[in-house]
Write a protein that holds these residues in place. Structure first.
Motif: not given
Lengths: 266, 448
Positions: B122-123, B147-149, B151, B154
């Protein structure tokens, strides 16, 4: 108030001097008077030191009581101060005046600081009268409906809107006629209050037209007041170019939109 | 014409330039002399598509690649290598890049940006590198990890951040603008609400939901508060929306007010108010208290803007002599100076370095005159101006980007919000392109 501050802030200085003098006496080995220092002998030293650094400050406001939107002149005088600040205004000259128009009753708090760090404060309170919204005549006593404001239909039958030339807020002769009609109607119907909407055509800057609309509505309002209508009965709102009566791009339509519109202010 | 373009590019990229150019020689010719300090000519940079790492990178990688490439192109300081010229290899880590392929013709890149993007758990994780293609011994200029969620938004934001790192490093120390925001008025039915978007037009979304006409958005220097004006029962009033609290906060309403403007320290607001019966420029603290009037002349006054560098001067529009003209004054109201000599002027925006004012100007305005309204930039010290838009309908509301290299503005065939679109361009008038569709108006670029 001011005097109190002066005495309290002088105390530590006096104490420091005293301690210093005592220490000096002991250190130089001059033991003759070590049983005690005569406070009176220190007397002459003290006044010149403190008197030269102790600032003074006064602040006044004229008038101290205003209606919302009016201005007040603040006037302050300080001596021996190097840094003078007024809360909310920031650092100011050591002596000066400033015109302010507070939205609420405000304490203007002035702080004057001398080179040596001594502080003195001064305050003045300006009271702002915020108009209380007039209580609308209750519908019960007037049997509901329009009350003593009369009906919109009757009002608009008797009162015509004012139209303006391009980029102008001057009343034209036809506008003066419209204002005279409106004034006559308002004198004959003392219960009527009106709101004047200022409007501009779609051309030009939205922000500038909001200001121009204010000028248009206010020129009609001023003419009403000059014709004997009480100022409190007339309110203005500028819509700039945000509300258009007519949406075609031609002079006839633009003329329609350059107006001050009278409406009942219920 | 070519000399003009060259000078304007110098102004944008930051050149040491001292040049004189003639504009519109048939009309009133004006000489514009600019002395602007900065770095050298455009750096040729190549951007490799990022290598997909573990997991399904698909649409996120596409969003990232597209955003990074357009950010570097938009920056206005790079000679960007067309992707069709780039080597077919996709280096994901430093060990995989063969710099020789990038430094020779036809690529001829001085700098190469590359890296990898992977999605797991999910990252989304991105490793980005910037290499100096001509330095075979120590080529690495930058290495960044994000590093982010996971989407698409992002992925775009990471690309903006990486682009800003590259721009900051190679652009003479001026921070990039890829993370900046633009606030604007969006026509929604009969109402107007304040919206926000990324600097490239992506991510458009509403801020206010007031169900009335709200216009003139101005974001505070720290991006924590948004001032605007909104139509209520008492007419148009200044409102302040807290971006942190997500709601409108208290601001006193006294008489019709419009066009708020933040001082660069965020501690005071200038605006036009008619509380004295005539529209004048007032300055209050950030909460609307202690308002003091700084102009006093019959006629409309509007659209104040502080000198963002010093905070000690205000430019604004005044109709004290007839048609609205551009003026400047000290922020206490003294030393009033008129800068324009005719026509119809609106919407001043002061450049971040304090040197220029951009504004909209219809130089042949009048009843029946078809004059176009265009964006101009004036150098305040010399009062020389240049015209940035030409023959493209009506332009208004210029607003400088934080780096002073770009100007956002509105353009439409007429003066109606329903048909106006928001455009952006480099401050030399090149690279114009639309950021929104019709129904968008009054853009305001964030301070950082």
């Amino acid at each position: 108030m001011t005097q109190e501050h002066m005495t309290t802030s002088r105390m530590p200085i006096a104490r420091t001097l005293l301690t210093l003098a005592l220490a000096l006496t002991l250190a130089t080995g001059c033991g003759k008077k070590k049983s005690g220092v005569d406070p009176n002998s220190l007397g002459p030293v003290e006044p010149p030191t403190t008197a030269s650094v102790q600032p003074t400050a006064t602040i006044t406001a004229d008038p101290v009581l205003i209606d919302l939107g009016q201005s007040v002149v603040l006037n302050w005088r300080t001596t021996n101060a190097t840094v003078v600040t007024i809360d909310g205004i920031g650092q100011v000259n050591v002596n000066g005046t400033q015109t302010v128009s507070p939205a609420n009753s405000t304490n203007f708090h002035l702080t004057a600081k001398s080179d040596s760090g001594a502080l003195v404060e001064a305050n003045v309170r300006v009271t702002v009268r915020v108009p209380v919204a007039p209580v609308a005549p209750s519908d019960a006593t007037n049997g509901g409906g329009g009350g003593d404001m009369g009906t919109d239909a009757a009002f608009h039958a008797a009162v015509q809107d004012v139209f303006y030339d391009y980029d102008s807020y001057e009343l034209r002769p036809d506008g003066q006629t419209s204002v005279a009609q409106a004034a006559a109607y308002m004198v004959a119907h003392p219960g009527v209050r009106v709101v004047i909407g200022g409007y501009c055509d779609e051309r030009g800057s939205a922000e500038y037209n909001l200001a121009l609309g204010e000028n248009r509505a206010n020129s009609a309002r001023t003419a009403l007041i000059n014709a004997g209508v009480a100022p409190a009965r007339v309110r203005v709102i500028s819509y700039g170019k945000e509300k258009q009566f007519c949406t075609e791009a031609n002079e006839a339509c633009w003329q329609e939109n350059r107006r001050a519109q009278f409406s009942l202010d219920r | 014409m070519s000399r003009k373009t060259a000078l304007l590019r110098a102004m944008v990229t930051g050149f040491v330039a001292l040049a004189v150019i003639c504009l519109t020689p048939a009309a009133r010719a004006q000489d514009f002399t600019g002395t602007i300090v900065g770095s050298g000519s455009q750096i040729r940079i190549a951007v490799a598509d990022f290598k997909p790492g573990s997991g399904d990178a698909g649409s996120l990688k596409r969003a990232f690649d597209t955003t990074l490439y357009s950010d570097l192109g938009n920056a206005g300081i790079f000679d960007l290598v067309s992707k069709s010229l780039a080597p077919t290899s996709t280096p994901g880590v430093p060990a995989e890049i063969s710099l020789g392929q990038w430094s020779i013709a036809p690529v001829n890149a001085a700098m190469v940006a590359f890296g990898n993007l992977g999605v797991s758990g999910g990252k989304v994780q991105v490793n980005g590198f910037l290499f100096d293609a001509k330095n075979t011994q120590y080529p690495q200029v930058l290495a960044k990890q994000y590093q982010e969620e996971a989407s698409e938004d992002s992925a775009r934001q990471i690309a903006h951040r990486f682009a800003d790192e590259i721009i900051f490093r190679l652009g003479g120390g001026t921070a990039g603008i890829a993370e900046s925001k633009i606030y604007f008025v969006k026509l929604t039915g009969a109402n107007k609400e304040i919206w926000e978007m990324d600097y490239d037009g992506a991510n458009q979304h509403p801020i206010t939901h007031l169900g009335t006409i709200s216009i003139s958005p101005r974001i505070s220097p720290d991006s924590s508060r948004l001032a605007f004006v909104s139509l209520g029962k008492e007419g148009f009033q200044v409102k302040v929306y807290s971006m942190l609290l997500g709601r409108v906060v208290n601001f006193p309403s006294t008489g019709g007010s419009n066009s708020p403007a933040w001082a660069p320290d965020g501690k005071s607001i200038a605006f036009a108010s008619s509380r004295s019966g005539d529209p004048e420029i007032w300055v209050s603290d950030a909460n609307g208290n202690l308002a003091r009037r700084i102009t006093n002349f019959k006629g409309p006054d509007s659209s104040p803007v502080f000198n963002p560098r010093t905070g000690s001067q205000i430019a604004w529009i005044s109709g004290r002599t007839g048609l609205p003209q551009l003026y400047i004054m000290d922020s206490d109201g003294s030393t009033v100076q008129r800068l324009t000599d005719g026509g119809y002027v609106s919407s001043p925006s002061w450049s971040p370095n304090g040197q220029f004012v951009a504004f909209a100007w219809d130089r042949k305005y009048g009843p029946g005159a078809p004059g176009g309204r265009d964006i101009y930039v004036m150098e305040i010290s010399s009062k020389k101006w240049i015209q940035l838009t030409h023959d493209s309908g009506l332009c208004d509301f210029p607003s400088w980007s934080p780096d002073g290299r770009h100007i956002v503005y509105t353009n439409g065939p007429n003066d109606r919000a329903s048909s106006s679109r928001i455009f952006t361009m480099l401050a030399d008038g090149t690279q114009k392109h639309a950021l929104t569709g019709p129904g968008a108006d009054m853009p305001n670029w964030s301070w950082k």
